[in-house]
Write a protein that holds these residues in place. Structure first.
Motif, PDB file in Angstrom:
ATOM      1  N   PRO A   9       6.591   9.800   1.959  1.00 43.37           N
ATOM      2  CA  PRO A   9       5.235   9.647   1.461  1.00 43.37           C
ATOM      3  C   PRO A   9       4.198  10.324   2.163  1.00 43.37           C
ATOM      4  O   PRO A   9       4.587  10.926   3.281  1.00 43.37           O
ATOM      5  CB  PRO A   9       4.882   8.269   1.427  1.00 43.37           C
ATOM      6  N   PRO A  10       2.952  10.722   1.673  1.00 41.37           N
ATOM      7  CA  PRO A  10       2.075  11.396   2.435  1.00 41.37           C
ATOM      8  C   PRO A  10       1.612  10.722   3.687  1.00 41.37           C
ATOM      9  O   PRO A  10       1.691   9.596   3.774  1.00 41.37           O
ATOM     10  CB  PRO A  10       0.791  11.507   1.461  1.00 41.37           C
ATOM     11  N   ALA A 176       2.341  -3.921 -15.334  1.00 38.80           N
ATOM     12  CA  ALA A 176       4.076  -3.873 -15.616  1.00 38.80           C
ATOM     13  C   ALA A 176       4.602  -2.723 -15.054  1.00 38.80           C
ATOM     14  O   ALA A 176       5.752  -2.829 -14.514  1.00 38.80           O
ATOM     15  CB  ALA A 176       4.091  -4.296 -17.099  1.00 38.80           C
ATOM     16  N   ILE A 177       4.089  -1.495 -15.485  1.00 36.29           N
ATOM     17  CA  ILE A 177       4.729  -0.212 -15.267  1.00 36.29           C
ATOM     18  C   ILE A 177       4.696  -0.264 -13.605  1.00 36.29           C
ATOM     19  O   ILE A 177       5.820   0.371 -12.891  1.00 36.29           O
ATOM     20  CB  ILE A 177       4.190   0.777 -15.944  1.00 36.29           C
ATOM     21  N   LEU A 178       3.671  -0.393 -13.056  1.00 36.70           N
ATOM     22  CA  LEU A 178       3.730  -0.381 -11.580  1.00 36.70           C
ATOM     23  C   LEU A 178       4.647  -1.204 -11.061  1.00 36.70           C
ATOM     24  O   LEU A 178       4.996  -0.805 -10.072  1.00 36.70           O
ATOM     25  CB  LEU A 178       2.079  -0.450 -11.248  1.00 36.70           C
ATOM     26  N   ALA A 184      11.813  -0.855  -8.537  1.00 33.00           N
ATOM     27  CA  ALA A 184      12.946   0.142  -8.708  1.00 33.00           C
ATOM     28  C   ALA A 184      13.131   0.988  -7.359  1.00 33.00           C
ATOM     29  O   ALA A 184      14.356   0.958  -6.918  1.00 33.00           O
ATOM     30  CB  ALA A 184      12.510   1.297  -9.865  1.00 33.00           C
ATOM     31  N   LEU A 185      11.992   1.243  -6.637  1.00 32.78           N
ATOM     32  CA  LEU A 185      12.173   1.931  -5.400  1.00 32.78           C
ATOM     33  C   LEU A 185      12.564   1.121  -4.262  1.00 32.78           C
ATOM     34  O   LEU A 185      13.414   1.605  -3.398  1.00 32.78           O
ATOM     35  CB  LEU A 185      10.744   2.542  -5.106  1.00 32.78           C
ATOM     36  N   GLY A 211       1.530   6.062  -1.777  1.00 31.44           N
ATOM     37  CA  GLY A 211       1.921   7.563  -1.951  1.00 31.44           C
ATOM     38  C   GLY A 211       3.293   7.842  -2.459  1.00 31.44           C
ATOM     39  O   GLY A 211       3.490   8.510  -3.487  1.00 31.44           O
ATOM     40  N   ALA A 212       4.398   7.034  -2.041  1.00 33.67           N
ATOM     41  CA  ALA A 212       5.551   7.043  -2.541  1.00 33.67           C
ATOM     42  C   ALA A 212       5.900   6.952  -3.830  1.00 33.67           C
ATOM     43  O   ALA A 212       6.643   7.413  -4.661  1.00 33.67           O
ATOM     44  CB  ALA A 212       6.709   6.189  -1.501  1.00 33.67           C
ATOM     45  N   VAL A 213       4.930   5.658  -4.374  1.00 30.86           N
ATOM     46  CA  VAL A 213       5.113   5.299  -5.912  1.00 30.86           C
ATOM     47  C   VAL A 213       4.654   6.433  -6.718  1.00 30.86           C
ATOM     48  O   VAL A 213       5.158   6.658  -7.650  1.00 30.86           O
ATOM     49  CB  VAL A 213       4.503   3.975  -5.863  1.00 30.86           C
ATOM     50  N   ARG A 214       3.629   6.990  -6.137  1.00 28.75           N
ATOM     51  CA  ARG A 214       3.114   8.090  -7.088  1.00 28.75           C
ATOM     52  C   ARG A 214       3.908   9.299  -6.898  1.00 28.75           C
ATOM     53  O   ARG A 214       3.601  10.155  -7.807  1.00 28.75           O
ATOM     54  CB  ARG A 214       1.636   8.507  -6.500  1.00 28.75           C
TER      55      ARG A 214
END
Length: 244
Positions: A9-10, A176-178, A184-185, A211-214
């Motif tokens: 991530p950043p 829900a998507i977030l 998942a991660l 940031g890793a999610v993005r």
């Protein structure tokens, strides 16, 4: 197992807020682009290709919803295109893969493909995600999919460098998507996270983890941008997460 820590991530010094540009407002015409919701949470708006002729260079960057015919994209100068998205039925997946690979002609921006599984059996979402990502495009996730299909889709994308885009009609669907992406991660139960739509795991993410999610979830298209923004704010989800 993929985790948030393996996605590089950043750094905390990155000045861009982790959820900046998360949402893209769907506009019906160029006038809607000019009056769209603005703020840190919002990225480029989405415009149907049939309205692109009305857009000016100053309206860009834009996402363009293509339909099926790449020849509808203008060849002359116009607004900068950030992404081109198409919808296709599962049985036409070969055509979408070909389009991603530049057939019949190269596209002017990265491609996102939303697949309708129709009557296809279990596994179509994973297969679609795998093939679209392998072709160099971004798989698209519609929040109206069945929870098992969402789980299959995200199980693939958590292990891919392709990144995906999504569509949601409500703030609850965005959450829900977030939540499902975070699960998942982390290797948690994706289906349960999607159905539960608990904002707490999202709102409590560190800046680095967000940031890793993005890196995986590139953006979410929404219709009622103001309502979605208000719902996220009420859930404690803003462009800049408070936790360091």
């Amino acid at each position: 197992m993929s985790t948030l820590l393996t996605l590089h991530p950043p750094t905390p010094n990155d000045p861009r807020p982790p959820f900046a540009g998360l949402l893209s407002e769907i506009c019906v015409d160029a006038a809607g682009v000019r009056t769209r919701r603005r703020g840190e949470l919002f990225g480029p708006p989405i415009l149907p290709v049939t309205a692109i002729a009305e857009a000016e260079a100053s309206d860009g960057p834009l996402w363009v919803r293509l339909g099926a015919d790449p020849d509808l994209l203008p060849e002359q100068a116009g607004p900068m295109l950030a992404r081109v998205e198409v919808d296709c039925p599962f049985e036409s997946l070969d055509d979408a893969v070909a389009l991603a690979q530049g057939d019949p002609r190269p596209l002017p921006a990265p491609l996102a493909v939303f697949v309708d599984g129709g009557t296809a059996g279990r596994g179509w979402a994973a297969e679609s995600a795998e093939r679209i990502a392998a072709a160099g495009a971004h798989p698209g996730l519609d929040a109206d999919l069945a929870d098992v299909d969402v789980a299959d889709f995200l199980a693939v994308l958590a292990h891919s460098d392709a990144g995906f885009v999504a569509r949601a009609a409500t703030g609850e669907q965005v959450v829900a998507i977030l939540a499902a992406t975070v699960a998942a991660l982390r290797g948690d139960d994706i289906r349960a996270a999607y159905v539960g739509a608990d904002p707490a795991p999202v709102a409590s993410l560190s800046t680095a983890a967000a940031g890793a999610v993005r890196e995986v979830l590139l953006g979410i298209a929404v219709d009622d941008a103001a309502a979605v923004e208000a719902h996220l704010r009420a859930c404690g989800i803003t462009a800049t997460l408070a936790k360091a």
